[in-house]
Scaffold this motif. Structure first.
Motif, mmCIF file in Angstrom:
data_model
loop_
_atom_site.group_PDB
_atom_site.id
_atom_site.type_symbol
_atom_site.label_atom_id
_atom_site.label_comp_id
_atom_site.label_asym_id
_atom_site.label_seq_id
_atom_site.Cartn_x
_atom_site.Cartn_y
_atom_site.Cartn_z
ATOM 1 N N LEU A 146 0.859 -1.175 0.000
ATOM 2 C CA LEU A 146 0.000 0.000 0.000
ATOM 3 C C LEU A 146 0.895 1.225 0.000
ATOM 4 C CD1 LEU A 146 -2.856 1.251 0.373
ATOM 5 C CD2 LEU A 146 -2.581 0.895 2.819
ATOM 6 N N SER A 147 0.738 2.069 -1.011
ATOM 7 C CA SER A 147 1.519 3.299 -1.047
ATOM 8 C C SER A 147 0.585 4.458 -1.378
ATOM 9 C CB SER A 147 2.654 3.192 -2.072
ATOM 10 O OG SER A 147 2.124 2.931 -3.359
ATOM 11 N N GLN A 148 1.060 5.665 -1.167
ATOM 12 C CA GLN A 148 0.205 6.838 -1.309
ATOM 13 C C GLN A 148 0.993 7.979 -1.937
ATOM 14 O OE1 GLN A 148 -1.113 8.337 2.455
ATOM 15 N NE2 GLN A 148 -2.431 9.920 1.581
ATOM 16 N N ILE A 149 0.365 8.657 -2.871
ATOM 17 C CA ILE A 149 0.961 9.857 -3.470
ATOM 18 C C ILE A 149 -0.052 10.992 -3.301
ATOM 19 C CG2 ILE A 149 1.684 10.969 -5.616
ATOM 20 C CD1 ILE A 149 2.659 8.260 -6.605
ATOM 21 N N THR A 150 0.411 12.114 -2.778
ATOM 22 C CA THR A 150 -0.463 13.280 -2.635
ATOM 23 C C THR A 150 0.060 14.411 -3.512
ATOM 24 O OG1 THR A 150 -1.063 12.652 -0.380
ATOM 25 C CG2 THR A 150 -1.460 14.953 -1.004
ATOM 26 N N ARG A 151 -0.844 14.935 -4.347
ATOM 27 C CA ARG A 151 -0.493 16.077 -5.202
ATOM 28 C C ARG A 151 -1.566 17.138 -5.003
ATOM 29 N NH1 ARG A 151 -1.623 12.224 -8.600
ATOM 30 N NH2 ARG A 151 -0.050 10.689 -9.167
ATOM 31 N N VAL A 198 -7.423 2.625 8.047
ATOM 32 C CA VAL A 198 -6.595 3.518 8.870
ATOM 33 C C VAL A 198 -5.961 4.593 7.998
ATOM 34 C CG1 VAL A 198 -4.471 3.608 10.249
ATOM 35 C CG2 VAL A 198 -6.149 1.788 10.655
ATOM 36 N N GLU A 199 -5.445 4.176 6.839
ATOM 37 C CA GLU A 199 -4.754 5.121 5.951
ATOM 38 C C GLU A 199 -5.739 6.120 5.328
ATOM 39 O OE1 GLU A 199 -1.500 5.197 5.538
ATOM 40 O OE2 GLU A 199 -1.011 3.381 6.653
ATOM 41 N N LEU A 257 -8.628 7.031 6.586
ATOM 42 C CA LEU A 257 -9.082 7.928 7.653
ATOM 43 C C LEU A 257 -8.073 9.040 7.893
ATOM 44 C CD1 LEU A 257 -10.762 5.835 10.488
ATOM 45 C CD2 LEU A 257 -11.615 7.945 9.444
ATOM 46 N N ALA A 258 -6.800 8.675 7.872
ATOM 47 C CA ALA A 258 -5.749 9.686 8.067
ATOM 48 C C ALA A 258 -5.796 10.709 6.934
ATOM 49 C CB ALA A 258 -4.378 9.011 8.133
ATOM 50 N N ALA A 259 -6.042 10.243 5.713
ATOM 51 C CA ALA A 259 -6.109 11.161 4.564
ATOM 52 C C ALA A 259 -7.339 12.066 4.651
ATOM 53 C CB ALA A 259 -6.126 10.363 3.262
ATOM 54 N N ILE A 260 -8.451 11.499 5.131
ATOM 55 C CA ILE A 260 -9.686 12.276 5.245
ATOM 56 C C ILE A 260 -9.519 13.437 6.226
ATOM 57 C CG2 ILE A 260 -12.042 12.129 6.194
ATOM 58 C CD1 ILE A 260 -12.358 9.487 4.756
ATOM 59 N N ARG A 261 -8.672 13.237 7.224
ATOM 60 C CA ARG A 261 -8.461 14.296 8.233
ATOM 61 C C ARG A 261 -7.614 15.447 7.696
ATOM 62 N NH1 ARG A 261 -7.576 9.645 11.897
ATOM 63 N NH2 ARG A 261 -9.588 9.218 12.875
ATOM 64 N N THR A 262 -7.035 15.274 6.496
ATOM 65 C CA THR A 262 -6.269 16.356 5.871
ATOM 66 C C THR A 262 -7.222 17.143 4.964
ATOM 67 O OG1 THR A 262 -5.634 15.145 3.873
ATOM 68 C CG2 THR A 262 -4.265 14.790 5.830
ATOM 69 N N ILE A 316 -14.726 -3.700 0.475
ATOM 70 C CA ILE A 316 -15.782 -2.944 -0.204
ATOM 71 C C ILE A 316 -16.487 -2.025 0.793
ATOM 72 C CG2 ILE A 316 -17.948 -3.124 -1.492
ATOM 73 C CD1 ILE A 316 -16.887 -5.830 -2.543
ATOM 74 N N ARG A 317 -16.701 -2.526 2.012
ATOM 75 C CA ARG A 317 -17.354 -1.699 3.037
ATOM 76 C C ARG A 317 -16.528 -0.447 3.342
ATOM 77 N NH1 ARG A 317 -19.498 -6.567 5.012
ATOM 78 N NH2 ARG A 317 -17.627 -7.068 6.175
ATOM 79 N N VAL A 318 -15.191 -0.606 3.395
ATOM 80 C CA VAL A 318 -14.317 0.550 3.642
ATOM 81 C C VAL A 318 -14.480 1.565 2.506
ATOM 82 C CG1 VAL A 318 -11.907 1.329 3.753
ATOM 83 C CG2 VAL A 318 -12.632 -0.694 5.043
ATOM 84 N N LEU A 319 -14.430 1.086 1.278
ATOM 85 C CA LEU A 319 -14.568 1.984 0.124
ATOM 86 C C LEU A 319 -15.909 2.719 0.164
ATOM 87 C CD1 LEU A 319 -13.231 -0.353 -2.715
ATOM 88 C CD2 LEU A 319 -11.996 1.514 -1.592
ATOM 89 N N LEU A 320 -16.961 1.952 0.443
ATOM 90 C CA LEU A 320 -18.304 2.523 0.405
ATOM 91 C C LEU A 320 -18.547 3.496 1.558
ATOM 92 C CD1 LEU A 320 -20.727 2.141 -1.431
ATOM 93 C CD2 LEU A 320 -21.580 0.448 0.178
ATOM 94 N N GLN A 321 -18.111 3.104 2.749
ATOM 95 C CA GLN A 321 -18.315 3.946 3.929
ATOM 96 C C GLN A 321 -17.663 5.321 3.747
ATOM 97 O OE1 GLN A 321 -17.006 2.034 7.532
ATOM 98 N NE2 GLN A 321 -17.100 3.927 8.721
ATOM 99 N N TYR A 322 -16.429 5.317 3.240
ATOM 100 C CA TYR A 322 -15.716 6.597 3.133
ATOM 101 C C TYR A 322 -16.064 7.335 1.834
ATOM 102 C CZ TYR A 322 -13.833 5.037 7.430
ATOM 103 O OH TYR A 322 -13.751 4.615 8.736
#
Lengths: 101, 130
Positions: free
Chosen positions: A3-8, A30-31, A33-38, A58-64
């Motif tokens: 799992l990796s992340q790029i923010t632009r 967890v990841e 949720l951390a991004a949503i707080r930004t 799928i639940r994680v994708l749908l919930q957020y």
């Protein structure tokens, strides 16, 4: 799995490879949720190199997706592998979750 | 192939490894394996998350043109197929996400059978070959 992340700017994209099973779904949550707080406006989940997606994932994708939408922001699946596409299609959430290009 | 595993967080991944080994040994179609891998994971994650079972006994067989995966857990009586089916036609923005795992199991297999036996809860998944 990796799992990796790029923010632009105001967009963040997660790249998920391999199996998205229960423990990976928890890690993804967890990841995300951390991004949503930004202050990012859009979060993309790139599943082009994922080959397994459990219902917890799928639940994680749908919930957020729903949470971001309610806040006027966006969380979408940016790309899918054929395997992930099949799973999202059979659950009926493909059109909701996958970005329309 | 038969094996018994403790009901803990390792039950789904450890079973997936055995299933993959079984698939290689029997040269099973990747599409069949993909479906069974997902269906078995959904059921075993339910066992881990919700059942009182201490162990799960798994039997994997190829017979009569199909793969039969039978899981017997020694927990209290619980029929996962008794839950109402997910309504995939409902508005996806508001539809409840509960029942998704069982829905996936139904869609990915050709037959799902539950019965309570002296050994515990027994769920059989059947996936036709070809």
């Amino acid at each position: 799995m990796s799992l990796s992340q790029i923010t632009r700017g105001d967009e963040s994209e997660f790249f998920v490879k391999g199996r998205v099973d229960g423990p990976v779904a928890n890690q993804l949550e967890v990841e995300v949720l951390a991004a949503i707080r930004t202050p990012v406006r859009r979060i993309y989940i790139n599943l082009a190199e994922a080959n397994f997606l459990c219902s917890a994932g799928i639940r994680v994708l749908l919930q957020y997706h729903r949470k971001m939408k309610a806040e006027g922001r966006e969380l979408l699946v940016s790309r899918t592998s054929p395997e992930i596409d099949q799973i999202l299609e059979l659950t009926g959430f493909r059109d909701t979750l996958v970005e329309k290009i | 192939m038969e094996f018994t595993l403790p009901n803990d967080a390792q039950l789904p991944p450890a079973s997936a490894e055995r299933l993959a080994e079984f698939g290689r040994d029997h040269a099973l179609d990747p599409r069949v394996m993909f479906a069974l891998d997902h269906a078995l994971n959904e059921h075993l994650q339910n066992v881990v998350d919700h059942s009182t079972a201490r162990t799960a006994f798994l039997e994997l067989q190829v017979r009569d043109g199909a793969v039969h995966v039978t899981v017997t857990d020694d927990g209290d009586t619980f029929d996962p197929l008794a839950a109402p089916p997910a309504d995939v036609a409902a508005d996806p923005d508001s539809r409840p996400v509960g029942g998704l795992g069982v829905h996936m199991m139904r869609k990915l297999t050709d037959q799902l059978l539950y019965r309570r036996t002296a050994a515990g809860n027994q769920l059989r998944m059947v996936k036709k070959l070809g």
